[in-house]
Design an enzyme around this catalytic site. Structure first.
Site, PDB file in Angstrom:
ATOM      1  N   CYS A  11     -26.069 -28.705   7.181  1.00 12.36           N
ATOM      2  CA  CYS A  11     -25.398 -27.443   7.518  1.00 12.36           C
ATOM      3  C   CYS A  11     -23.898 -27.668   7.354  1.00 12.36           C
ATOM      4  O   CYS A  11     -23.478 -28.588   6.650  1.00 12.36           O
ATOM      5  CB  CYS A  11     -25.770 -26.983   8.932  1.00 12.36           C
ATOM      6  SG  CYS A  11     -25.277 -28.106  10.251  1.00 12.36           S
ATOM      7  N   ASN A  14     -22.750 -29.993  11.125  1.00 18.13           N
ATOM      8  CA  ASN A  14     -23.682 -31.032  11.587  1.00 18.13           C
ATOM      9  C   ASN A  14     -23.669 -31.182  13.108  1.00 18.13           C
ATOM     10  O   ASN A  14     -23.883 -32.267  13.642  1.00 18.13           O
ATOM     11  CB  ASN A  14     -23.418 -32.385  10.903  1.00 18.13           C
ATOM     12  CG  ASN A  14     -24.529 -33.416  11.105  1.00 18.13           C
ATOM     13  OD1 ASN A  14     -24.266 -34.619  11.198  1.00 18.13           O
ATOM     14  ND2 ASN A  14     -25.764 -32.985  11.181  1.00 18.13           N
ATOM     15  N   CYS A  16     -24.869 -28.107  14.998  1.00 16.54           N
ATOM     16  CA  CYS A  16     -25.782 -27.063  15.506  1.00 16.54           C
ATOM     17  C   CYS A  16     -27.112 -27.059  14.729  1.00 16.54           C
ATOM     18  O   CYS A  16     -28.129 -27.548  15.212  1.00 16.54           O
ATOM     19  CB  CYS A  16     -25.135 -25.676  15.428  1.00 16.54           C
ATOM     20  SG  CYS A  16     -23.620 -25.516  16.397  1.00 16.54           S
ATOM     21  N   ARG A  17     -27.095 -26.488  13.529  1.00 13.50           N
ATOM     22  CA  ARG A  17     -28.358 -26.228  12.841  1.00 13.50           C
ATOM     23  C   ARG A  17     -29.039 -27.486  12.300  1.00 13.50           C
ATOM     24  O   ARG A  17     -30.243 -27.695  12.526  1.00 13.50           O
ATOM     25  CB  ARG A  17     -28.134 -25.235  11.690  1.00 13.50           C
ATOM     26  CG  ARG A  17     -27.771 -23.843  12.173  1.00 13.50           C
ATOM     27  CD  ARG A  17     -27.210 -23.003  11.048  1.00 13.50           C
ATOM     28  NE  ARG A  17     -25.892 -23.484  10.621  1.00 13.50           N
ATOM     29  CZ  ARG A  17     -25.200 -22.996   9.611  1.00 13.50           C
ATOM     30  NH1 ARG A  17     -25.692 -21.999   8.898  1.00 13.50           N
ATOM     31  NH2 ARG A  17     -24.013 -23.485   9.317  1.00 13.50           N
ATOM     32  N   SER A  18     -28.298 -28.328  11.556  1.00 17.38           N
ATOM     33  CA  SER A  18     -28.987 -29.461  10.919  1.00 17.38           C
ATOM     34  C   SER A  18     -29.439 -30.541  11.903  1.00 17.38           C
ATOM     35  O   SER A  18     -30.526 -31.101  11.718  1.00 17.38           O
ATOM     36  CB  SER A  18     -28.165 -30.052   9.762  1.00 17.38           C
ATOM     37  OG  SER A  18     -26.947 -30.591  10.195  1.00 17.38           O
ATOM     38  N   ASP A 128     -25.472 -19.184  11.100  1.00 18.46           N
ATOM     39  CA  ASP A 128     -24.583 -20.074  11.853  1.00 18.46           C
ATOM     40  C   ASP A 128     -24.433 -19.526  13.278  1.00 18.46           C
ATOM     41  O   ASP A 128     -23.935 -18.417  13.468  1.00 18.46           O
ATOM     42  CB  ASP A 128     -23.232 -20.087  11.124  1.00 18.46           C
ATOM     43  CG  ASP A 128     -22.198 -20.930  11.828  1.00 18.46           C
ATOM     44  OD1 ASP A 128     -22.471 -21.437  12.935  1.00 18.46           O
ATOM     45  OD2 ASP A 128     -21.099 -21.084  11.263  1.00 18.46           O
TER      46      ASP A 128
HETATM   47  P1  4NP Z   1     -23.461 -25.871  12.139  1.00 23.74           P
HETATM   48  O1  4NP Z   1     -22.533 -24.868  12.982  1.00 23.74           O
HETATM   49  O2  4NP Z   1     -22.997 -25.763  10.694  1.00 23.74           O
HETATM   50  O3  4NP Z   1     -24.812 -25.325  12.342  1.00 23.74           O
HETATM   51  O4  4NP Z   1     -23.247 -27.243  12.728  1.00 23.74           O
HETATM   52  C1  4NP Z   1     -21.133 -24.882  12.913  1.00 23.74           C
HETATM   53  C2  4NP Z   1     -20.423 -25.733  13.725  1.00 23.74           C
HETATM   54  C3  4NP Z   1     -19.051 -25.738  13.671  1.00 23.74           C
HETATM   55  C4  4NP Z   1     -18.389 -24.894  12.793  1.00 23.74           C
HETATM   56  C5  4NP Z   1     -19.108 -24.064  11.968  1.00 23.74           C
HETATM   57  C6  4NP Z   1     -20.487 -24.058  12.026  1.00 23.74           C
HETATM   58  N1  4NP Z   1     -16.976 -24.884  12.748  1.00 23.74           N
HETATM   59  O5  4NP Z   1     -16.421 -24.089  11.995  1.00 23.74           O
HETATM   60  O6  4NP Z   1     -16.342 -25.675  13.445  1.00 23.74           O
END
Ligand code: 4NP
Length: 168
Positions: A11, A14, A16-18, A128
């Protein structure tokens, strides 16, 4: 016969989702007796959160399903991932595009979206959840769980001794 397969979930951050997909797929692979045949990891296309544990909201949602993400630390996708992993599975199209741009021309890894491994889900991207409310984190799990089930059926076919179900 294929002895082992590597699966990398990707993602943006790294956190939340992945990591959630990694934790769910580890749980599913363990239940199917295939954990020793799989290398499972996750990474982000962005660098902001390198070294951080998963978001507290992702940890809480995963823990409600018996999955402990607390020891994970975020890392960024690296060139060697395209050699190390057979499947590099993106949570959304933006991350798929980033991975495709990074992939070495000779990479044998299958780089694709993750959710299409679930049948009849009706969506192919995991939204997201970072800037939204708690429901978004539960929704991430609801999407990831059936895709993890579909993926384990797929890799089981490839790992089976006769290889008859290999569909790659
Ligand atoms: P992820 O979520 O891609 O599922 O880990 C996010 C975590 C942080 C951010 C964006 C998405 N950020 O912009 O900091």
């Amino acid at each position: 016969m294929i002895a082992r397969l590597g699966v990398l979930f990707v993602c943006l951050g790294n956190i939340c989702r992945s990591p959630t997909a990694e934790g769910v797929f580890r749980q599913v692979a363990t239940r199917h007796g295939l954990i020793s045949r799989l290398e499972i990891d996750s990474a982000g296309t962005g660098a902001w959160h390198i070294g951080s544990p998963p978001d507290r909201r992702s940890q809480a949602a995963a823990l409600r399903r018996g999955i402990d993400l607390s020891r994970r630390r975020a890392r960024q996708v690296a060139d060697q991932d395209f050699v190390r992993f057979d499947y590099i599975l993106a949570m959304d199209r933006a991350n798929l595009a980033a991975l495709s741009a990074m992939a070495p021309t000779r990479s044998a890894a299958r780089v694709s979206l993750f959710l299409p491994f679930a049948r009849d889900l009706g969506v192919d991207e995991v939204p997201d959840p970072y800037d939204g409310g708690p429901d978004g984190f539960e929704h991430v799990l609801e999407l990831i769980a059936p895709a993890a089930e579909g993926l384990i059926q797929h890799v089981r076919g490839r790992l089976s001794s006769d290889g008859a179900q290999a569909t790659r």
